[in-house]
Design an enzyme around this catalytic site. Structure first.
Site, PDB file in Angstrom:
ATOM      1  N   LYS A 106       0.844  -1.202   0.000  1.00 61.94           N
ATOM      2  CA  LYS A 106       0.000   0.000   0.000  1.00 61.94           C
ATOM      3  C   LYS A 106       0.878   1.251   0.000  1.00 61.94           C
ATOM      4  O   LYS A 106       0.672   2.164  -0.792  1.00 61.94           O
ATOM      5  CB  LYS A 106      -0.912  -0.032   1.236  1.00 61.94           C
ATOM      6  CG  LYS A 106      -1.828   1.156   1.344  1.00 61.94           C
ATOM      7  CD  LYS A 106      -2.766   1.004   2.533  1.00 61.94           C
ATOM      8  CE  LYS A 106      -3.518   2.305   2.761  1.00 61.94           C
ATOM      9  NZ  LYS A 106      -4.394   2.236   3.933  1.00 61.94           N
ATOM     10  N   GLU A 132      10.536  -4.568   4.616  1.00 57.60           N
ATOM     11  CA  GLU A 132      10.618  -5.972   4.200  1.00 57.60           C
ATOM     12  C   GLU A 132      10.310  -6.108   2.708  1.00 57.60           C
ATOM     13  O   GLU A 132      11.027  -6.779   1.964  1.00 57.60           O
ATOM     14  CB  GLU A 132       9.605  -6.823   4.993  1.00 57.60           C
ATOM     15  CG  GLU A 132       9.913  -6.977   6.471  1.00 57.60           C
ATOM     16  CD  GLU A 132       9.294  -5.881   7.329  1.00 57.60           C
ATOM     17  OE1 GLU A 132       9.006  -4.780   6.794  1.00 57.60           O
ATOM     18  OE2 GLU A 132       9.124  -6.125   8.543  1.00 57.60           O
ATOM     19  N   GLY A 185      -4.800  -1.993   5.113  1.00 56.55           N
ATOM     20  CA  GLY A 185      -4.028  -3.135   4.612  1.00 56.55           C
ATOM     21  C   GLY A 185      -4.710  -4.464   4.879  1.00 56.55           C
ATOM     22  O   GLY A 185      -4.817  -5.322   4.001  1.00 56.55           O
ATOM     23  N   ARG A 186      -5.210  -4.656   6.094  1.00 58.21           N
ATOM     24  CA  ARG A 186      -5.808  -5.949   6.463  1.00 58.21           C
ATOM     25  C   ARG A 186      -7.221  -6.106   5.920  1.00 58.21           C
ATOM     26  O   ARG A 186      -7.866  -7.134   6.142  1.00 58.21           O
ATOM     27  CB  ARG A 186      -5.751  -6.139   7.977  1.00 58.21           C
ATOM     28  CG  ARG A 186      -6.314  -4.987   8.781  1.00 58.21           C
ATOM     29  CD  ARG A 186      -5.891  -5.064  10.250  1.00 58.21           C
ATOM     30  NE  ARG A 186      -6.351  -3.914  11.028  1.00 58.21           N
ATOM     31  CZ  ARG A 186      -5.689  -2.779  11.143  1.00 58.21           C
ATOM     32  NH1 ARG A 186      -4.554  -2.597  10.488  1.00 58.21           N
ATOM     33  NH2 ARG A 186      -6.149  -1.792  11.890  1.00 58.21           N
ATOM     34  N   GLU A 195      -4.576  -6.844  14.784  1.00 57.62           N
ATOM     35  CA  GLU A 195      -4.071  -5.517  14.419  1.00 57.62           C
ATOM     36  C   GLU A 195      -5.216  -4.500  14.527  1.00 57.62           C
ATOM     37  O   GLU A 195      -4.988  -3.323  14.746  1.00 57.62           O
ATOM     38  CB  GLU A 195      -3.482  -5.529  12.996  1.00 57.62           C
ATOM     39  CG  GLU A 195      -2.454  -4.431  12.776  1.00 57.62           C
ATOM     40  CD  GLU A 195      -1.693  -4.541  11.456  1.00 57.62           C
ATOM     41  OE1 GLU A 195      -2.320  -4.391  10.402  1.00 57.62           O
ATOM     42  OE2 GLU A 195      -0.480  -4.755  11.485  1.00 57.62           O
ATOM     43  N   HIS A 208      -5.177 -33.389  17.343  1.00 57.23           N
ATOM     44  CA  HIS A 208      -4.066 -34.238  17.805  1.00 57.23           C
ATOM     45  C   HIS A 208      -2.915 -33.390  18.299  1.00 57.23           C
ATOM     46  O   HIS A 208      -1.784 -33.864  18.379  1.00 57.23           O
ATOM     47  CB  HIS A 208      -3.635 -35.167  16.663  1.00 57.23           C
ATOM     48  CG  HIS A 208      -4.726 -36.114  16.289  1.00 57.23           C
ATOM     49  ND1 HIS A 208      -4.875 -37.356  16.882  1.00 57.23           N
ATOM     50  CD2 HIS A 208      -5.774 -35.979  15.437  1.00 57.23           C
ATOM     51  CE1 HIS A 208      -5.943 -37.947  16.374  1.00 57.23           C
ATOM     52  NE2 HIS A 208      -6.516 -37.130  15.505  1.00 57.23           N
ATOM     53  N   LYS A 266       9.340  -0.654  13.991  1.00 61.28           N
ATOM     54  CA  LYS A 266       9.839  -0.365  12.635  1.00 61.28           C
ATOM     55  C   LYS A 266      10.942   0.684  12.682  1.00 61.28           C
ATOM     56  O   LYS A 266      11.983   0.547  12.039  1.00 61.28           O
ATOM     57  CB  LYS A 266       8.707   0.179  11.752  1.00 61.28           C
ATOM     58  CG  LYS A 266       7.722  -0.845  11.264  1.00 61.28           C
ATOM     59  CD  LYS A 266       6.763  -0.184  10.276  1.00 61.28           C
ATOM     60  CE  LYS A 266       5.566  -1.047   9.976  1.00 61.28           C
ATOM     61  NZ  LYS A 266       4.563  -0.381   9.147  1.00 61.28           N
TER      62      LYS A 266
HETATM   63  O1  F6P Z   1       2.496  -4.067   9.893  1.00 61.89           O
HETATM   64  C1  F6P Z   1       1.878  -2.873   9.654  1.00 61.89           C
HETATM   65  C2  F6P Z   1       1.347  -2.736   8.255  1.00 61.89           C
HETATM   66  O2  F6P Z   1       1.174  -1.383   8.039  1.00 61.89           O
HETATM   67  C3  F6P Z   1       0.062  -3.509   8.010  1.00 61.89           C
HETATM   68  O3  F6P Z   1      -1.050  -2.866   8.498  1.00 61.89           O
HETATM   69  C4  F6P Z   1       0.095  -3.647   6.542  1.00 61.89           C
HETATM   70  O4  F6P Z   1      -0.820  -4.601   6.089  1.00 61.89           O
HETATM   71  C5  F6P Z   1       1.540  -4.045   6.336  1.00 61.89           C
HETATM   72  O5  F6P Z   1       2.245  -3.247   7.279  1.00 61.89           O
HETATM   73  C6  F6P Z   1       2.087  -3.847   4.963  1.00 61.89           C
HETATM   74  O6  F6P Z   1       2.033  -2.524   4.545  1.00 61.89           O
HETATM   75  P1  F6P Z   1       2.222  -2.115   3.034  1.00 61.89           P
HETATM   76  O7  F6P Z   1       1.137  -2.743   2.248  1.00 61.89           O
HETATM   77  O8  F6P Z   1       2.168  -0.621   3.019  1.00 61.89           O
HETATM   78  O9  F6P Z   1       3.573  -2.630   2.584  1.00 61.89           O
END
Ligand code: F6P
Length: 552
Positions: A211, A217, A273-274, A359, A390, A510
């Site tokens: 987003k 990452e 995002g979620r 979240e 199990h 972060k």
């Molecule tokens: O971990 C926090 C967060 O902002 C989530 O809410 C989101 O889904 C994820 O990081 C990834 O964010 P982006 O889509 O901006 O890379």
């Protein structure tokens, strides 16, 4: 804060009444509730949009439901639902509207943000996604060397990964088996290396899903993907246009990365995002199952949205599910909630739900900024049945924690095979029965069990569960199921008076990670100003790295 509830939760009359009610009936046994009311198992059920919910095996009476419904009303649930669907900026701490419901609104419906109807833009992107997905599926999107794409790698994390990977696994039955799909999320290089080690770069397409297009990452994995592609394809930067597309709200950053904005699929700041698996973030899903099936998925979401928006509070599936979670979290002290899908295709559903629920409602202050003095979001967890039986079910049956469970089953298997499905479903019904009714000491003794062994073999029972029964796991069914939980989270957040749509709690880690990353890799010994534990860990890492470098 205009949107905060003026009456603190614990001062609302229904909350006070629920406390008194819990003192009265909290210890009542499910055995007795069922014995007193033979029709309970048929009466305490609700069906909507293909989901049959049996909530009779909960520690509730009709009065409980009445009070929970009253609590929802006193919490302003109706008004909050209306505000969300009207595009109001209910995500107050980020000053944003919350309109994932617009992502699945049919053409012609009007949902406005700041007076501008957003539905046409949603359908414009869906149309572009459909054309692109068709080209890939028909082998008409060619890579740099002229070969057709055979593998799609989604690079993203959090909501830009968990939704796509869950949906791909859930709908694999409907996917194009000529294509393969991989998902890279972790910044651990192992994730990227293992996901790509057997792939041909000439036939691989990366979808960089972020987003913000700033997430460390994802940007690190995207850069490695770019290097991997260019190294294999002769270093010609024009190869990027054939092997990379982006899904983002940040066109500038997408361009700066080197992806042509013509190959970008956008979405909007009013999609969390979620809550984004049905936006362009679902591009990998659409390529896997095709645009028509993706539209069925959206139709399922929309059907549940409409049910949530219009059904009376007391006959509203997400409302009921959300209120039951509040009941256990706040009045029984349940700290966790298990979600147990009895369908192998739903194996990533609990992981997806973890971000959606935790979240969203893992919050300790109200919308007005006051510290809460009651429990908010429980820990969600689970595994597909029957594997969990199990593993950890022992604790659910005989442990000291009360763990409300959602069992999710289907009357039809997508892979009928001998007696498998009957056996699978028998386990759903058997588990909920065992949890609710258990086995008394008298029953155990009557089986001839030696006296000393009796306490070990007693099942107390009285452990609550919901059973959600659907016909079969279709794209539409998945849409209804996800929307059910999305809206249940909204109901919980509304009662708790928190903002389910921000996630400030992930920020500090972060920021610190960026700082520490610099300290781990700097050529000069850094001046460390952390606590003594963090300083020592950084020094140890650096010295072990240096000693392994000098011995190489
Ligand atoms: O971990 C926090 C967060 O902002 C989530 O809410 C989101 O889904 C994820 O990081 C990834 O964010 P982006 O889509 O901006 O890379």
């Amino acid at each position: 804060m205009a949107l905060a509830n003026p009456i603190p939760l614990t001062a609302r009359p229904a909350w006070v009444a629920l406390g008194e009610h819990h003192a009265e009936i909290g210890g009542t046994e499910l055995r007795d509730l069922f014995a007193r009311d033979p029709g309970r198992g048929e009466r305490l059920t609700l069906e909507a949009e293909g989901i049959y919910l049996d909530y009779s095996k909960n520690r509730i009476t009709d009065e409980t439901i009445g009070l929970l419904v009253q609590l929802a009303v006193e919490s302003g649930l109706r008004e909050r639902i209306a505000a969300m669907f009207a595009g109001e900026r209910i995500n107050a701490t980020e000053d944003r509207a919350v309109l994932h419901v617009a992502l699945r609104a049919p053409k012609g419906e009007r949902i406005a943000v700041d007076g501008i109807d957003v539905v046409p833009a949603v359908h414009e992107v869906l149309g572009r996604m459909g054309e692109f997905a068709d080209r890939v599926r028909r082998g008409r999107w060619l890579g740099h060397t002229g070969k057709a794409i055979r593998t799609i790698v989604n690079v993203g994390i959090g909501g830009s990964d968990l939704g796509p990977v869950m949906a791909y696994e859930a709908l694999r039955h409907y996917s194009d088996r000529e294509l393969s799909f991989r998902f890279v999320s972790n910044v651990d290089g192992t994730d990227f290396v293992e996901a790509t080690r057997d792939l041909d770069p000439a036939e691989t397409l990366f979808i960089i899903s972020s987003k913000t297009f700033t997430t460390l990452e994802t940007m690190t994995n995207a850069a490695s993907a770019r290097d991997w592609t260019l190294t294999a394809l002769g270093g010609d930067p024009s190869a990027i246009a054939k092997h990379f597309v982006a899904v983002s709200t940040n066109a500038e950053a997408v361009e700066a990365f080197g992806i042509d904005v013509m190959n970008m699929f956008g979405f909007w700041d009013w999609v969390g995002g979620r809550y984004s698996m049905d936006s362009a973030i679902g591009l990998s899903t659409m390529i896997a199952i095709g645009p028509d099936a993706f539209r069925e998925l959206l139709a399922g979401f929309h059907a549940m949205d409409e049910h949530f928006r219009t059904a009376p509070v007391e006959a509203n599936l997400p409302v009921l599910l959300g209120l039951l979670t509040v009941w256990y979290a706040d009045f029984f002290g349940a700290q966790t909630q298990a979600v147990l899908p009895y369908d192998q295709y739903l194996k990533r559903f609990p992981a997806y739900l973890q971000q959606l629920t935790m979240e969203s409602n893992g919050k300790h202050v109200t919308l007005g900024g006051a510290a809460v003095d009651y429990a908010t979001g429980p820990v969600y967890w689970g595994e597909p049945g029957t594997n969990g039986q199990h593993s950890f079910y022992q604790l659910i049956h005989q442990g000291t924690e009360l763990i409300p469970c959602d069992f999710i089953g289907f009357t039809h298997s997508l892979n009928p095979l001998g007696e498998h499905h009957d056996i699978l479903t028998a386990n759903v019904f058997a588990q909920t029965e065992a949890l609710a009714f258990g086995k008394t000491a008298e029953q155990v003794a009557a089986e001839g069990t030696p006296e000393w062994l009796v306490p070990h073999r007693v099942f107390e029972g009285n452990r609550p569960s919901n059973t959600l029964l659907l016909d079969r796991l279709t794209p539409r069914a998945l849409g209804t199921l996800v929307a059910l939980y999305e809206h249940s989270v909204f109901v919980q957040g509304t009662v708790w008076d928190v903002n389910p749509f921000d996630q400030w709690g992930v920020e500090l880690g972060k920021v610190l990670a960026r700082q520490v990353a610099g300290e781990l890799s700097s050529a000069e010994e850094p001046e460390l100003a952390h606590d003594s534990s963090t300083n020592a860990l950084i020094r140890r890492y650096r010295s072990r790295q240096e000693s392994s470098c000098s011995s190489e």
